[in-house]
Design an enzyme around this catalytic site. Structure first.
Site, PDB file in Angstrom:
ATOM      1  N   CYS A 115      53.290  65.193  26.645  1.00 21.17           N
ATOM      2  CA  CYS A 115      54.678  65.306  26.172  1.00 21.17           C
ATOM      3  C   CYS A 115      54.899  64.511  24.888  1.00 21.17           C
ATOM      4  O   CYS A 115      55.351  63.365  24.902  1.00 21.17           O
ATOM      5  CB  CYS A 115      55.672  64.857  27.233  1.00 21.17           C
ATOM      6  N   CYS A 140      59.768  71.156  24.928  1.00 25.29           N
ATOM      7  CA  CYS A 140      60.016  69.719  24.917  1.00 25.29           C
ATOM      8  C   CYS A 140      61.507  69.489  24.745  1.00 25.29           C
ATOM      9  O   CYS A 140      62.021  69.569  23.621  1.00 25.29           O
ATOM     10  CB  CYS A 140      59.237  69.049  23.784  1.00 25.29           C
TER      11      CYS A 140
END
Length: 564
Positions: free
Chosen positions: A307, A487
């Site tokens: 991430c 994201c």
């Protein structure tokens, strides 16, 4: 704690936490031996944390780490020598207790009758038959002797592994699927940023592994030590062997806390924190909540990482809290990124820059954190100039949120499945291994150039499931993964920039722009992140429900001709 006694002088257990140490002292333990390397799991405290708690209780603590399934005769000898000098009784621990038991067994070879060693381990709940076979075969595990065989073996019970199993069984009920994972619990890791921002409670990100294993799948509660792809075999911790027809590799990645000098020793203390560890995300919120002025640093290591937006999400949520508390003008915020850009997809940078400017954040690119002095509260960065020259830059801090360098797990990096960089070497479209046609990989351990996010794993699972079933003759056609990743960049409490993209940074919005414009901060995107995505994860992705991620089927023959 699950403590198992091997002898009156030695017990073993799975991973302990610092809060367990006073109870161990009360139970009479006088020494601890850690046989688990730091960084194996995101819920794993570092040895330095255990050592500090032990010191406070007057208990000796020693670090003798071994990779899962790679305990050597030499390590067994060192373990025996350590036991000879330590005050008794002692407790040795690793992820499950198997490595500690194996070290003890090897240390006792020649001192106790072999049946006595095996019987003691068995009474403690550990099967050492594989270790006996290894000793008998001169250190090599005979893969011809397997303890289990399944049509499909999945290595890893994280988001990718559970999703893959669920997608396979949804398509082909009755398929013989086994998941190999030693963990007792499963974490919703995307929630840890919100834990660090005071939005979620850490306990809401945890469920038992047993409750999530798909119905019909076998759960092999063990760690993988090695792969023998030429023989369709996986070697488990304890030298047990599992054979397969098709293999799916998705063990996640490893957080390399020791890559930054001094970080492991100070993490969780001295204002040093990270949302990348379950037990430290609440500490992040504690630091943010209590900081009324001073310098706050946030770091991002070289790619690839899990991430890529998480390092700055932690920063934006902290800055928003300080703004709401009226102390933002008293906090000096610095973002130190080892890369050269704020975000890898340029379309989202303008919206992020508006928040950088509004919060008064000092951006520092090409700065990699290389050392940290916790007691002195000084971070050292290596700055790389445009001409390639490097210099050291030191910054004092009152709090620092650190994202560690990341790499493939050790047993992946040294396996035949790995590429030169250590990641599983797979085709970016089919997710099939480039050299072993009955091996697939997905999630964080693969070398595909997509973002390593849960959203990517959710999109990959149907592709892997379809292509694997096609290999077994239970499906037709070939599915391709397009690199989708998402994201949700939390820029303030209540607003999110919803980044969605494919391979090459091509935008791939799931919603029309009039509903959610992903390049702009949105309240609806926040609602999606806070209220919709957690149940979508637990009840959708992990249950094999493929809402909005049906795989794209292509003509395999035409594709191969075009590529050639």
């Amino acid at each position: 704690m699950d403590i198992r006694r091997l002898t009156p002088e030695l017990s073993v257990s799975p991973q302990i936490v610092p809060a367990d140490v006073p109870a161990l002292q009360a139970a009479g333990y006088r020494a601890l031996i850690c046989n688990r390397p730091d960084g194996e799991g995101n819920d794993q405290p570092l040895f330095s944390e255990i050592e500090e708690a032990a010191r406070a209780c007057g208990i000796e603590a020693h670090y003798l780490p071994a990779e899962s399934g790679k305990v050597s005769d030499g390590q067994g000898a060192v373990f025996g020598a350590l036991m000879a000098m330590l005050p008794k009784p002692a407790l040795a621990y690793c992820r499950t207790g198997m490595r500690s038991t194996t070290m003890w067994a090897l240390s006792q070879s020649g001192r106790r009758p072999l049946p006595e060693i095996i019987d003691a381990a068995s009474h403690a709940g550990f099967d050492l038959k594989g270790v006996v076979r290894r000793i008998a075969h001169g250190g090599r595990t005979p893969v011809e002797v397997s303890e289990a065989e399944h049509e499909v073996v999945i290595v890893g019970g994280g988001a990718a592994g559970i999703a893959a199993a669920a997608s396979l069984l949804a398509r082909s009920p009755g398929l013989d699927v086994a998941i190999i994972d030693p963990a007792d619990v499963h974490y919703y890791q995307p929630g840890w940023t919100l834990v660090g921002g005071g939005v979620f409670d850490a306990r809401d990100t945890v469920r038992t592994m047993g409750s999530l294993i798909p119905q019909g799948a076998h759960w092999i509660k063990a760690a993988v030590a090695a792969f023998e792809p030429e023989r369709n075999a996986v070697i488990l911790d304890g030298c047990r062997v599992v054979r397969y027809r098709q293999l799916v590799v998705c063990p996640g990645l490893k957080l390399d806390w020791h890559a930054v000098d001094g970080l492991a020793e100070t993490l969780g203390h001295n204002g040093v924190t990270s949302n990348y560890l379950y037990h430290l995300a609440p500490y992040t919120w504690e630091l943010v909540r209590n900081l009324r002025g001073g310098r706050a640093l946030f770091t991002q290591p070289p790619m690839p990482i899990k991430c890529a937006g998480a390092p700055q999400k932690a920063m934006y949520l902290a800055a928003d809290h300080w703004r709401r508390s009226g102390v933002l003008d008293k906090v000096d915020i610095g973002f130190f990124n080892a890369g050269a850009a704020l975000f890898g997809v340029p379309d989202y940078v303008p919206a992020l820059m508006e928040y950088v400017q509004a919060y008064g954040i000092d951006l520092n690119f090409n700065h990699a954190l290389t050392a940290i002095d916790g007691p002195g509260r000084v971070a050292t960065f290596t700055r790389t100039a445009a001409d390639g020259t490097k210099e050291l830059v030191q910054k004092a801090f009152d709090m620092i949120h650190v994202v560690p360098p990341q790499k493939a797990p050790d047993f992946i990096r040294v396996s035949p499945l790995a590429d030169a960089a250590g990641w599983v070497d797979i085709d970016p479209a089919t997710m099939r291994h480039k050299r072993y046609p009955n091996v697939f990989a997905m999630g964080d351990a693969g070398n595909t150039p997509n973002a390593k996010t849960a959203a990517a794993a959710r999109a990959q699972a149907p592709v892997v499931a379809h292509n694997l079933l096609a290999a077994l003759g239970r499906a037709k056609g070939e599915a391709h993964y397009n690199g989708y990743g998402s994201c949700p960049l939390t820029v303030e409490r209540g607003r999110i920039v919803l980044a969605e993209f494919l391979y090459g940074g091509k935008l791939a919005p799931s919603f029309p722009s009039w509903l959610i414009d992903g390049t702009r901060p949105s309240r609806l995107a926040w609602l999606l992140k806070e209220r919709i995505l957690p149940p979508l994860y637990w009840e959708g992705m992990l249950k094999g429900r493929e809402w909005m991620v049906q795989p794209e089927l292509v003509d395999a023959a035409a594709t191969n001709e075009a590529v050639s």
